[in-house]
Write an enzyme that holds these catalytic residues in place. Structure first.
Site, PDB file in Angstrom:
ATOM      1  CG  HIS A 155     -10.131 -18.564 -40.535  1.00  0.00           C
ATOM      2  ND1 HIS A 155     -10.821 -17.571 -41.196  1.00  0.00           N
ATOM      3  CD2 HIS A 155     -10.926 -18.936 -39.492  1.00  0.00           C
ATOM      4  CE1 HIS A 155     -11.969 -17.334 -40.582  1.00  0.00           C
ATOM      5  NE2 HIS A 155     -12.066 -18.162 -39.542  1.00  0.00           N
ATOM      6  CB  SER A 277      11.261 -33.335 -59.895  1.00  0.00           C
ATOM      7  OG  SER A 277      12.248 -32.521 -60.484  1.00  0.00           O
TER       8      SER A 277
END
Ligand code: ARG
Length: 455
Positions: A155, A277
């Site tokens: 999970h 970036s």
């Protein structure tokens, strides 16, 4: 030049639209179209439909086309529809009347079927080699880092103690199962459709078993109408196997992207292997794995695309089937590029040690503690409650790691057993290359002395 021309000039726009991308796509089939034709010619002579001299001439001409193709000089001309038409045109210009006999007892429908099967057989075999490289790399990383612990998640919550050995080894075993699907697709594919002609056989006394042996198919595809129906079905089987490999690549890539985040920091790559970036100086991005994930996810849509393309098609040949070629041919290229770049990345992966020392992961040892109490004779549910209580009160603190002994656990990865299964499955990928098959066909050219003078 159209094989089906009967004196009426076809409208060029119609020819362009129906040929579509075939003039380019079919180039992948050239060598296989030639080899299929060689087997067909040997068979035609065997059943008396061409003479020995004609067979020798046809085989030699086909072999020269094979060599042209290897040199990159064989192209599909603008006024020619597809590779089958181009080969027939070349044969007629080399041999005149004899060249025109090449299409005896067959149709472009069974020709394209056999070409695709020979092409995909080789592509599957080549892909299996790349998959083995990836499998071997994952297994060696698994062995190398079997002692390095990492939290296992359920999970997306820290769950139990895992290891890099278990993580890498899991994807290796995943590939072993993908390979099993690939062997199934390969076995379906390796049946000979040649001789089924347009889908309804021929009145000529052809010998389909002979061409099956010559082309090294496991058997022949018997029912002529089924041979047509099998177009789409085979592509679906291959696509499903490819989609399964793609699923493995995609899920592994997702793990890598997650484990590289600054929140996880479980793994890393040298600066040369990551991207940045244009605006944020701090960024270290896992673009390679994002693109593998995306491309592998697109590959997983392939069975759907094939299902939709073939849905509600009536039996018999339908031109819709032509579009299957591009889909399946491109998929092999996509898969190859993804695996190659993944191998490059895995040769440079950096693994962080001591991750589970972080108090953040204290609780992943709680199930261990429950088991320790169980070993002392405390019923499991009581032990579970006692440890839950400690976790709730924040009094639980990490204990030392217990032994994991059962098969497939972090203490007993069974990589050797998995490798054995993998290698057994790999035995299915074993056909001759196109050049070897072409050579074999040329042994059927009879020496000049034994014939009545040759050509
Ligand atoms: N280009 C065609 C294909 O891939 C070859 C078979 C053509 N057959 C025909 N009946 N038009 O399907």
């Amino acid at each position: 030049m159209k094989l089906w021309e009967k004196g009426i000039n076809p409208e060029p726009a119609i020819i362009e639209f129906t040929a579509g991308k075939d003039r380019k796509t079919d180039l992948a089939l050239t060598k296989w179209d030639i080899i299929g034709s060689m087997a067909h010619v040997i068979m035609l002579e065997d059943v008396g439909l061409v003479s020995e001299d004609e067979k020798n001439g046809l085989l030699k001409a086909l072999h020269s086309l094979f060599v042209w193709d290897e040199e990159g000089s064989l192209v599909i001309e603008n006024d020619v529809e597809d590779i089958h038409s181009q080969i027939e045109k070349e044969m007629s210009s080399i041999l005149g009347t004899t060249g025109k006999k090449i299409h005896t007892g067959r149709s472009r429908n069974d020709q394209v079927l056999v070409d695709i099967r020979l092409y995909t057989r080789e592509e599957i075999d080549k892909l299996s080699v790349l998959i083995r490289n990836l499998f071997t790399r994952l297994q060696s990383l698994s062995e190398q880092y079997k002692e390095v612990l990492v939290p296992g998640y359920t999970h997306m919550q820290p769950a139990m103690v895992s290891s890099f050995g278990l993580w890498f080894g899991a994807y290796a075993e995943c590939l072993a199962d993908d390979v099993l699907l690939l062997t199934g697709a390969r076995a379906l594919n390796n049946q000979n459709p040649l001789g089924t002609a347009a889908g309804y056989g021929t009145t000529l006394p052809i010998n389909r078993k002979l061409t099956s042996e010559l082309l090294e198919f496991d058997d022949l595809l018997y029912n002529s109408a089924y041979a047509s129906l099998s177009r789409g079905k085979i592509e679906m089987a291959i696509a499903s196997a490819l989609a399964s490999v793609a699923q493995t690549l995609s899920r592994f890539s997702m793990d890598v992207c997650l484990y590289m985040t600054s929140e996880f920091r479980f793994i890393d790559f040298p600066d040369e292997y990551i991207t940045g970036s244009s605006i944020m100086p701090q960024k270290r991005n896992p673009d390679v794995f994002e693109l593998i994930r995306a491309r592998a996810n697109v590959l997983q849509t392939l069975p759907n695309q094939i299902a939709i393309l073939t849905t509600n098609l009536p039996s018999g040949y339908n031109r819709d089937l032509q579009l299957l070629k591009q889909l399946i041919f491109d998929a092999f290229g996509e898969m190859r590029e993804c695996i190659e770049i993944m191998l490059l990345m895995l040769n440079n992966i950096k693994i962080k040690k001591n991750i589970t020392e972080n108090p953040l992961y204290n609780s992943i040892f709680s199930t261990e503690e429950v088991n320790r109490l169980v070993k002392q004779g405390i019923p499991f549910r009581d032990a579970y409650k006692a440890v839950s209580e400690m976790v709730r009160n924040s009094t639980f603190s990490k204990t030392s790691l217990s032994d994991y002994v059962h098969e497939g656990s972090i203490g007993n990865l069974c990589n050797k057993e998995i490798a054995e299964i993998f290698e057994n499955r790999m035995k299915s990928f074993k056909n001759k290359t196109a050049a070897e098959l072409a050579d074999k066909m040329m042994h059927h050219v009879t020496p000049p002395n034994s014939t009545n003078g040759g050509l």
